[in-house]
Design a protein around this motif. Structure first.
Motif, PDB file in Angstrom:
ATOM      1  N   LEU A  48      30.916 -34.718 -30.165  1.00 24.86           N
ATOM      2  CA  LEU A  48      31.204 -35.873 -31.023  1.00 24.86           C
ATOM      3  C   LEU A  48      30.558 -35.612 -32.382  1.00 24.86           C
ATOM      4  N   ILE A  49      31.359 -35.673 -33.454  1.00 26.03           N
ATOM      5  CA  ILE A  49      30.885 -35.345 -34.803  1.00 26.03           C
ATOM      6  C   ILE A  49      30.957 -36.596 -35.666  1.00 26.03           C
ATOM      7  N   LEU A  50      29.880 -36.872 -36.400  1.00 27.19           N
ATOM      8  CA  LEU A  50      29.796 -38.026 -37.312  1.00 27.19           C
ATOM      9  C   LEU A  50      29.778 -37.502 -38.738  1.00 27.19           C
ATOM     10  N   TRP A  51      30.737 -37.990 -39.559  1.00 27.38           N
ATOM     11  CA  TRP A  51      30.840 -37.577 -40.963  1.00 27.38           C
ATOM     12  C   TRP A  51      30.510 -38.733 -41.898  1.00 27.38           C
ATOM     13  N   LEU A  52      29.924 -38.412 -43.045  1.00 31.81           N
ATOM     14  CA  LEU A  52      29.981 -39.265 -44.239  1.00 31.81           C
ATOM     15  C   LEU A  52      31.196 -38.748 -45.002  1.00 31.81           C
ATOM     16  N   TRP A  53      32.366 -39.309 -44.674  1.00 28.52           N
ATOM     17  CA  TRP A  53      33.630 -38.613 -44.963  1.00 28.52           C
ATOM     18  C   TRP A  53      33.942 -38.500 -46.445  1.00 28.52           C
ATOM     19  N   GLU A  54      33.510 -39.460 -47.262  1.00 19.78           N
ATOM     20  CA  GLU A  54      33.826 -39.378 -48.700  1.00 19.78           C
ATOM     21  C   GLU A  54      33.130 -38.186 -49.354  1.00 19.78           C
ATOM     22  N   LYS A  55      31.985 -37.745 -48.794  1.00 16.92           N
ATOM     23  CA  LYS A  55      31.275 -36.575 -49.316  1.00 16.92           C
ATOM     24  C   LYS A  55      31.518 -35.334 -48.455  1.00 16.92           C
TER      25      LYS A  55
END
Length: 1169
Positions: free
Chosen positions: A132-139
């Motif tokens: 399971l991967i968590l992104w701060l997607w805008e960056k």
């Protein structure tokens, strides 16, 4: 590049392999995947907007939409899986970010979810790692990763807590885990024992409550990770014990009775007052929250069977894949495992709690399996498709709707529409069926013994059709249903056939690499082109019908004319699978095995020049261009039918050669017509009865309303008269009060004028006294200004003297420092000159030493080392002296700069003091002016204030008197207004009733008119048919008169036959078989000769290859020897160069600031080597 392209316009189909494949963008727009696009469908305007997911890949795996309905994330599988985030508020849905898994080697993301604030995005990977991967997607930044499952315990669903963007839930087979993001990592916060439970879905109900659905028909409700409630949808007693609390325990499969399990719960979604979930095949259950914080089932919503005829597999057995609810919770949309979209309005479920609600199609019914056949009609804007889902569908590409739909017992392989649009050919595994297209059904009226018909086509005139069975093409007559001729010649399966413009030619291509042009009258081949290396999959005539455009497995687009390949256009990795040519002769469209559509300009280019669009996610099976050149229709193995606009680069549509008129005639069965006529007669009778009843009721209502209106008018006239009387009395009283007010105001004005005169006298005396005071103050101010000016002059003189003293001091210091600088600069120059002389001497010594070293290196090694050490010491001392002198120069420069800064600061102080003096003078003058103005305003305001106080007292007294008089009158007026409002409301109600009655009568009249028009049309059609029959009867009657005259009878019959039936030439079967054997023997001999010649060429090339190989081996051996010798020489040269460079570096350290003069000394030894 092609000047004409195909732009996606409308698509029919749904991708079932995508997780969460339907979601709401707003209350009217639904987003779902179709082909290789994400489609935004507006259910009100019935239009579509396309968002292309990827230009190359076709592996769309999952979708998710953000909480604010702005961003859409789509995961793309492949060698390196990616997640693309789209901005839905942009017109074309532009890409915002593309996310990857970082260091992990990920091939697919199974499911995804946005955080409630759309700041974070999570993605669950598949394969062997299950991370399971968590992104701060805008960056595009990976914040944290955690392993959630394994190959034995796969994860099926992930989600964020809608009330907390740092908490998330993961569920799957034996997996239900809660995580919290803190301190840069994902930490598990609960450990429920659910190893033996297969969770298929879950959703958040509150801040700490999660409901999860299992494959055994159970709903498990967890609070803070602990099991609290269990709802079993399989038992009738579940309603009674649905809300029973249970203790936290290990759940096993044996705890559930298998006989009471209803079905798999594949999806669940939260509502504001409960939740909705799938409750087995074709059923959605709605649950409401109870007062004791439990949940109780409110209603079941079912998928009913389609009203378009019998279905082999009932619609109720469909499994629901995805469920979504509109933002305002007004509609529910679901997707099923057969690729269908259904919707239902929640408002209707609230109204009909007791009644049974059912789903309806969101748009139309779609194909659920690969589409194998496609055909267009010449006289109607319709297209026919057949699929492996055993259905045949008729689509209208102008209205974007499904006209007819029917399922069969067997799979349909091919389909062909008659030019008139009244008949259709459908090929099955055992038979070929000719069917009628009725207004609401597809009925078979003739069957042909053609097995496994993969291709069929009507002729341009519609009087013949060709059908393919294996490698044989059979031509039948539509009028007599007889087999006219069989075309044999292909050695492999025939994959494409097309009729010529005059129906005398027919072109076919097959898997044997042959393209034949046949004469349909004689059955002979007029031209042929055979390529054994290519298996053709499709072909089409060019716009002038002189050449043939063909595609096949050899990755080329060929143009064939007169048995020769004129041009070939090479393709990429994906081979062409279908082709369609525009009748304007400007463009050729091809479909590929990857699902892409390519627009190639015509005449064909020699290089790879085309415009490509990835339309489908599977190979394109068929494609056609409509007769009006407006649309390109393509079908694929993904079960989608795409309609694309054909436009040029400027966005204009292509112009057709002639005016195309679409007919609107429809076939109707006689029994259906009789039933409709009978129903129309019954409806007419009912209409007449309704009219009589309505007229009678209207008359009664008119009488009642006229009586009521008379009563109301009498009441209103009486009330108006009484109100008029009251108004006249009020007017007379008002006039009296105005007269009294004028008299009182005159008296008040006289008194006010006297008081004003007295005040003027008193204030004139006060002004004289104040004027004398003002003069005294002016004198004092003048004295103060004189004293202040004297003080200022003294301060200016003192400051000037001090400035001059400081200037003298700093000038003296500057002269001293400048003298010191000059001395130091002279010393530095002398030292630099000495240093340069030393460097020159050192260079000369080094050159001598290098020369001696080259002659006798081994003997004088120790002496050179000692000389180098001495030189290093001397150069180090010199560099230290140079650096110390530079530091002294820098310090003195800093002192000079500090003195200059002090001088600038003093000048700034002087300027600021001068500015303060000028400001003070301005303030004094301003204060004097303001004092004068204030005195004037004070006197005027005092006078006005006194006048206003007197007026205020008088007016308040009069107002009180008037209010006492008008209070009873106001009360009467208010009561009368209320009565008037009541009467108005009654009038409005009567008016509304009248308007409603008028509308109903007008609607009934319109219906009557439309029914009359339809009746007239049907009667006219019947008359036309009767006239046609009468003509035939009269002609046959005339022929019957010539029975005893055979010649005239023969001529008459021939005339009738020529008028209604076109002649066809019959060919004897024996002659055709002899010709086929002759052609086969010639073809075989030609092939044997070509094989022998190719074998001889192969032997020659093999001998030449061996000779060249031996030569190359000998040359390689000699070259390797030379390379080894050169390597030895290189090693020796490098060792010498290293020693010389070491000596050069030692000498260069002794002169770091010599600049360009140092370079020759370093490079000379290398050059000598």
């Amino acid at each position: 590049m092609a000047t004409v392209v195909a732009q996606p316009h409308y698509i029919f189909g749904l991708r079932t392999s995508v997780t969460n494949n339907v979601c709401f963008f707003d209350e009217e727009t639904i987003v779902f995947p179709s082909g290789n696009n994400c489609v935004c469908y507006n259910s009100v305007q019935r239009c579509q907007k396309f968002i292309p997911v990827s230009d190359r890949s076709t592996g769309l795996r999952a979708l998710t939409i953000s909480a604010n309905r702005r961003y859409l994330a789509a995961s793309d599988s492949g060698e390196r899986a990616t997640i693309t985030v789209f901005d839905l508020q942009h017109e074309q849905g532009r890409k915002r970010k593309v996310l990857t898994a970082g260091d992990f080697h990920v091939q697919e993301f199974i499911c995804m979810a946005f955080s409630p604030d759309t700041k974070y995005l999570i993605g669950q990977t598949g394969g062997s790692e299950w991370v399971l991967i968590l992104w701060l997607w805008e960056k595009q930044k990976v914040l944290a990763t955690v392993t959630t499952g394994s190959s034995n315990n796969p994860v099926t669903s992930v989600s964020f807590n809608p009330f907390n963007n740092t908490q998330l839930c993961v569920s799957g087979s034996g997996v239900l885990k809660l995580f919290r993001y803190a301190e840069g990592s994902l930490k598990q916060t609960s450990f429920p024992k659910v190893e033996s439970v297969n969770f298929l879905c879950h959703t958040w109900l509150t801040q700490d409550r999660v409901v999860a659905g299992t494959d055994s028909g159970r709903l498990l409700i967890f609070e803070s990770g602990e099991l609290r409630r269990e709802i079993n949808l399989g038992t009738a007693a579940a309603k009674e014990r649905a809300d029973r609390p249970v203790e936290m325990k290990k759940i096993k499969d044996g705890d559930v009775d298998e006989s009471c399990s209803l079905g798999r719960i594949t999806t669940v979604t939260a509502l504001s007052k409960g939740f909705a979930c799938s409750a087995g095949p074709g059923t959605v259950s709605l649950f409401d929250r109870t007062k004791d914080d439990g949940y109780r089932k409110r209603q079941d919503i079912l998928i009913l069977s389609d009203a378009w005829g019998a279905e082999l597999v009932p619609a109720e057995s469909q499994e629901i894949h995805s469920l979504c609810i509109s933002p305002a919770e007004e509609t529910i949309v679901i997707s099923t495992d057969r690729g269908q979209l259904y919707s239902v309005a929640l408002s209707s479920t609230h109204k009909n709690k007791e009644g049974q609600e059912h789903f309806e199609f969101l748009t139309q019914s779609f194909h659920s399996k690969p589409i194998t056949g496609l055909s267009a009609c010449l006289r109607k804007p319709i297209v026919a498709t057949c699929s492996l889902d055993r259905s045949v569908r008729i689509w209208d590409y102008e209205t974007k709707s499904l006209k007819l739909y029917k399922e069969f017992q067997e799979e349909a392989y091919s389909v062909a529409l008659h030019p008139t649009g009244h008949f259709i050919l459908v090929g099955f595994s055992d038979k070929l069926r000719l069917m009628n297209l009725l207004i609401d059904d597809i009925r078979t009226f003739k069957e042909f013994a053609v097995r496994g018909c993969r291709e069929c086509a009507f002729s341009r005139g519609g009087h013949m059709f060709a059908a393919v069975s294996g490698n044989v093409i059979s031509i039948y007559s539509v009028t007599s249903f007889e087999n006219i001729i069989n075309l044999k010649g292909h050695n492999g399966k025939v994959r494409g056939i097309e009729w010529g413009p005059d129906d005398r030619r027919l072109v076919s291509c097959g898997m044997d690499g042959a393209v034949y042009e046949w004469n349909t009258q004689t059955g002979k081949r007029e031209s042929e082109s055979v390529l054994k290396t290519c298996s053709y999959t499709g072909m089409s005539f060019s716009s002038d019908y002189k050449t043939i455009i063909a595609v096949g497995t050899d990755h080329t687009l060929k143009e064939i004319q007169d048995c020769q390949v004129l041009r070939e256009v090479p393709a990429d990795e994906a081979a062409h699978s279908a082709v369609a040519v525009s009748r304007t002769g400007r463009v050729v469209f091809t479909g590929t095995t990857s699902g892409a559509i390519r627009a190639v300009k015509y005449p064909l280019p020699t290089q790879k020049e085309w415009v490509m669009y990835q339309a489908h996610c599977a190979p394109v099976t068929k494609m056609i261009i409509t007769l009006d050149e407006q649309f390109l229709v393509t079908v694929s193995e993904d079960g989608c039918l795409l309609i694309s606009k054909i436009i040029d680069k400027e966005g204009r549509r292509l112009k057709a050669h002639g005016q195309i008129i679409h007919t609107e005639e429809v076939l109707v069965a006689k029994s259906d017509l009789e039933e409709k006529n009978q129903t129309m007669l019954e409806l007419k009778m009912r209409l007449e009865e309704m009219q009589m009843e309505n007229e009678y009721q209207l008359r009664l209502k008119d009488i009642n309303y006229t009586e009521k209106i008379k009563e109301l008018s009498e009441k209103f006239t009486q009330q108006i008269e009484s109100l008029q009387k009251n108004q006249q009395a009020l007017k007379s009283e008002k006039e009296k009060q105005q007269h009294e007010y004028l008299e009182n105001s005159a008296e008040v004005l006289e008194k006010h004028s006297k008081e004003v005169k007295d005040l003027e006298k008193s204030y004139s005396q006060k002004l004289i006294v104040e004027h004398e005071r003002f003069k005294d103050l002016q004198c004092q101010a003048e004295r103060m200004t004189q004293d202040y000016e004297l003080k200022l002059k003294g301060e200016v003189e003192s400051s000037g003297q001090a400035l001059e003293k400081q200037r003298q001091k700093y000038e003296a210091q500057l002269q001293e420092r400048s003298n010191l600088l000059a001395q130091t600069q002279e010393q530095a120059k002398e030292q630099i000159e000495d240093y340069k002389e030393m460097i020159k001497q050192i260079e000369e010594d080094e050159e001598k030493m290098v020369h001696e070293m080259q002659i006798q290196y081994e003997k004088k090694l120790h002496t050179e080392k000692e000389a180098n050490k001495n030189l290093k010491g001397e150069t180090g001392i010199l560099t230290q002296k140079f650096y110390s002198l530079q530091r002294q120069i820098d310090d003195r420069n800093n002192d000079i700069n500090a003195l200059k800064q002090e001088r600038q600061d003093l000048q700034g102080l002087v300027r600021s003091q001068e500015g303060d003096i000028s400001d003070l003078k301005r303030k004094i003058s301003g204060l004097e002016k303001t004092n004068r103005d204030k005195d004037n305003t004070i006197s005027s305001l005092k006078k006005k204030n006194q006048d206003l106080e007197k007026l205020k007292f008088v007016l308040e007294f009069r107002i009180n008197e008037l209010e006492n008089l008008t209070e009873p009158q106001k009360e009467e007026i208010h009561a009368q207004k209320e009565q008037i409002q009541k009467f108005k409301d009654e009038l409005l109600q009567t008016g509304k009733l009248n308007t409603e009655l008028k509308l109903t009568t007008s609607q009934l009249r319109l219906r009557l008119r439309t029914k009359d028009k339809e009746m007239h049309k049907e009667m006219q059609k019947m008359k036309d048919l009767e006239t046609h029959l009468q003509r035939l009867k009269s002609e046959l009657h005339v022929c019957a008169g010539f029975i005893q005259e055979p010649k005239k009878l023969k001529d008459c019959v021939q005339m009738i036959y020529g008028r209604y039936i076109q002649p066809t030439d019959m060919v004897e079967k024996s002659s055709a078989e002899e010709e086929i054997l002759q052609v086969f023997s010639l073809h075989r001999g030609h092939l044997e000769k070509t094989v022998t010649s190719l074998k001889l060429r192969l032997d020659k090339t093999a001998e030449e290859h061996e000779r060249t190989y031996t030569k190359l081996m000998k040359e390689n051996v000699s070259l390797i020897g030379e390379i080894n010798e050169l390597r030895k020489e290189l090693i020796i040269a490098k060792s010498k160069a290293k020693t010389i460079r070491a000596t050069g570096k030692k000498s260069s350290r002794s002169r770091p600031s010599s600049g360009p003069t140092e370079k020759p000394s370093c490079e000379d030894p290398v050059l000598n080597v």
